[in-house]
Design a protein around this motif. Structure first.
Motif, PDB file in Angstrom:
ATOM      1  N   ASP A  56      92.213  71.016 109.568  1.00 22.96           N
ATOM      2  CA  ASP A  56      91.311  70.558 110.631  1.00 22.96           C
ATOM      3  C   ASP A  56      89.901  70.275 110.128  1.00 22.96           C
ATOM      4  O   ASP A  56      89.017  69.975 110.928  1.00 22.96           O
ATOM      5  CB  ASP A  56      91.220  71.612 111.738  1.00 22.96           C
ATOM      6  N   SER A  57      89.676  70.400 108.824  1.00 22.65           N
ATOM      7  CA  SER A  57      88.336  70.243 108.243  1.00 22.65           C
ATOM      8  C   SER A  57      87.329  71.103 108.991  1.00 22.65           C
ATOM      9  O   SER A  57      86.289  70.645 109.454  1.00 22.65           O
ATOM     10  CB  SER A  57      87.905  68.776 108.284  1.00 22.65           C
ATOM     11  N   THR A  58      87.655  72.395 109.107  1.00 21.94           N
ATOM     12  CA  THR A  58      86.844  73.318 109.875  1.00 21.94           C
ATOM     13  C   THR A  58      86.573  74.583 109.069  1.00 21.94           C
ATOM     14  O   THR A  58      87.462  75.111 108.411  1.00 21.94           O
ATOM     15  CB  THR A  58      87.562  73.708 111.187  1.00 21.94           C
ATOM     16  N   PRO A  82      80.629  70.960 104.398  1.00 17.30           N
ATOM     17  CA  PRO A  82      80.582  69.612 103.823  1.00 17.30           C
ATOM     18  C   PRO A  82      80.554  68.538 104.909  1.00 17.30           C
ATOM     19  O   PRO A  82      80.948  68.772 106.058  1.00 17.30           O
ATOM     20  CB  PRO A  82      81.883  69.523 103.017  1.00 17.30           C
ATOM     21  N   ARG A  83      80.090  67.361 104.544  1.00 18.55           N
ATOM     22  CA  ARG A  83      80.025  66.243 105.484  1.00 18.55           C
ATOM     23  C   ARG A  83      81.419  65.972 106.053  1.00 18.55           C
ATOM     24  O   ARG A  83      82.399  65.932 105.325  1.00 18.55           O
ATOM     25  CB  ARG A  83      79.509  64.998 104.779  1.00 18.55           C
ATOM     26  N   GLY A  84      81.492  65.809 107.362  1.00 20.85           N
ATOM     27  CA  GLY A  84      82.765  65.556 108.031  1.00 20.85           C
ATOM     28  C   GLY A  84      83.477  66.830 108.481  1.00 20.85           C
ATOM     29  O   GLY A  84      84.486  66.772 109.160  1.00 20.85           O
TER      30      GLY A  84
END
Length: 142
Positions: free
Chosen positions: A42-44, A72-74
Motif C-alpha cells: 500500500d506504500s504506507t 518517501p515521495r508517493g
C-alpha cells in the motif's frame, strides 16, 4: 551451563544489556516510544505505540525520531494514536451514559404503573429472573 573447563561465560557482560528497548536509528540510544512498520503493498508507513514485542521487520523509534518521521515521495504515513494514556470521556460517552441511566430507571416506572393499575398490560414483557444488572424477560403472550 558447565563445560569441562568450568562455567560458560556470556560473550556480552550482563551489565551492558538493558531491558529497555532503544531507538533503532543509528547512533541514537534514547528509549523507544513508538514502532514503525512498512506496508509495501500500500506504500504506507504505519507509526503506532510501542509494540509489545520487538519484531524483525519493525523499527522502534524514540520520541524525537517518531515526530520527525517522513516517508518517501508517493508514500503515506499513518500515525496511530497512543491509547495508553488516560482516556477522557467524550460528549458521546457522556450522552451514552445518561441514556443508559434513563433506560435503567424506565422499567421500575413501568412496574409501578402496572401495580397501580392492578396488573400487567398485555404488550409488556414480564420479568421472570434477575442476575446482577441483567433481567430475564418473557413475553406475556407465551
Amino acid at each position: 551451563m558447565e563445560s569441562r573447563r568450568g562455567p560458560l561465560k556470556s560473550a556480552v557482560p550482563s551489565n551492558v544489556v538493558s531491558p529497555v528497548r532503544r531507538c533503532s536509528r543509528t547512533a541514537c540510544g534514547r528509549p523507544a516510544v513508538a514502532t514503525l512498520t512498512y506496508v509495501y503493498a500500500d506504500s504506507t508507513a504505519v507509526l503506532g505505540p510501542l509494540a509489545t514485542y520487538a519484531e524483525p521487520h519493525c523499527y522502534d523509534l524514540c520520541a524525537e525520531h517518531s515526530e520527525r518521521l517522513t516517508a518517501p515521495r508517493g508514500w503515506e504515513v499513518v500515525r496511530l494514536s497512543d491509547a495508553s494514556g488516560p482516556a477522557r470521556p467524550s460528549g458521546d460517552d457522556l450522552e451514552a451514559l445518561a441514556n443508559a441511566v434513563r433506560e435503567a430507571a424506565r422499567p421500575q416506572e413501568r412496574t409501578a404503573q402496572a401495580d397501580a393499575k392492578g396488573g400487567v398490560r398485555s404488550g409488556d414483557p414480564v420479568e421472570v429472573g434477575r442476575r446482577g444488572h441483567l433481567r430475564v424477560l418473557r413475553s406475556p403472550d407465551s
